[in-house]
Design an enzyme around this catalytic site. Structure first.
Site: not given
Length: 247
Positions: A156, A160
């Site tokens: 994750y 990002k």
């Protein structure tokens, strides 16, 4: 002044709050997407009660789906889009960098990094039709290279960070065409995804995390982003990583 907005992932969480907030002005047109329209009960109920909300199917993990959503949006708002809000994302990984599987890394990259790029590429012709040309992407503080949190966000976080870099490059490449981009950390939001993430932390880390970041509702986060970033996106547009409070 009325505007036409497209919001990805508008069926829940931050995306749903954006849809509610922006459609409160009846002169705005909101094209709201959901990966599975059939199960997007709350979104369909809102659209039935608000004629300025239109729903399209979109799965940013599929290039074909993104292209189809752009074509459908052109039918709904043939005059073009003022603002594209890239909100759809996943957060399924909490293991360490070396523990996470290749498949999980790739899944996060395709949705969280490549997905927003696909949106800008597919919807650019609609944005070109308007003078606004504003693009907002919801990112996360875990994608900051300068801040190392006391736990791993692996796939994750990496995805990002990739999104942040991509939008910095888009700002550089498209400023001459009148485009404005913003990447925004929405805060620690008590959405389905946010609650699941907090729940995955061990008790000590969770306590430490919550003591440093206030837990916001999706509506609180969106209200702050709208006031501090979206309402003045052209002035805020830069290759900087912004927080929901505008800093």
């Amino acid at each position: 002044m009325s505007k036409a907005y497209f919001i990805s992932g508008a069926n829940r969480g931050i995306g749903f709050s954006f849809m509610k907030s922006l459609s409160a002005d009846a002169t705005n047109t909101i094209v709201a997407s959901a990966r599975n329209v059939e199960t997007a009960t709350k979104l369909k109920e809102w659209a039935n009660a608000h004629s300025n909300v239109k729903i399209v199917q979109l799965d940013v993990a599929s290039a074909e789906s993104v292209e189809a959503a752009a074509k459908k949006t052109l039918e709904l708002v043939p005059e073009g889009l003022d603002v594209l809000i890239s909100n759809a994302g996943i957060a399924k990984a909490s293991g360490t960098i070396l523990e996470l599987s290749d498949d999980s890394y790739l899944e996060h990259y395709v949705v969280n990094t490549l997905g927003p790029i696909r949106l800008v590429k597919a919807f650019k012709s609609l944005l070109d039709n308007k003078s606004s040309k504003e693009v907002l992407a919801i990112t996360s503080i875990v994608g900051s290279v300068g801040m190392v949190l006391p736990f791993s966000t692996s796939g994750y976080g990496l995805s990002k960070a990739g999104l942040n870099y991509a939008f910095r490059q888009l700002q550089q490449e498209l400023t001459s065409e009148g485009y404005s981009f913003a990447i925004v950390h929405p805060g620690l939001v008590g959405s389905d995804m946010g609650n699941e993430f907090v729940g995955s932390l061990d008790s000590e880390t969770r306590e430490q995390f919550l003591s440093t970041l206030p837990l916001l509702t999706p509506d609180e986060s969106v209200s702050a982003i709208t006031k501090n970033v979206l309402a003045e996106l052209k002035a805020k547009s830069s290759r900087k990583f912004l927080s929901y409070d505008g800093s």
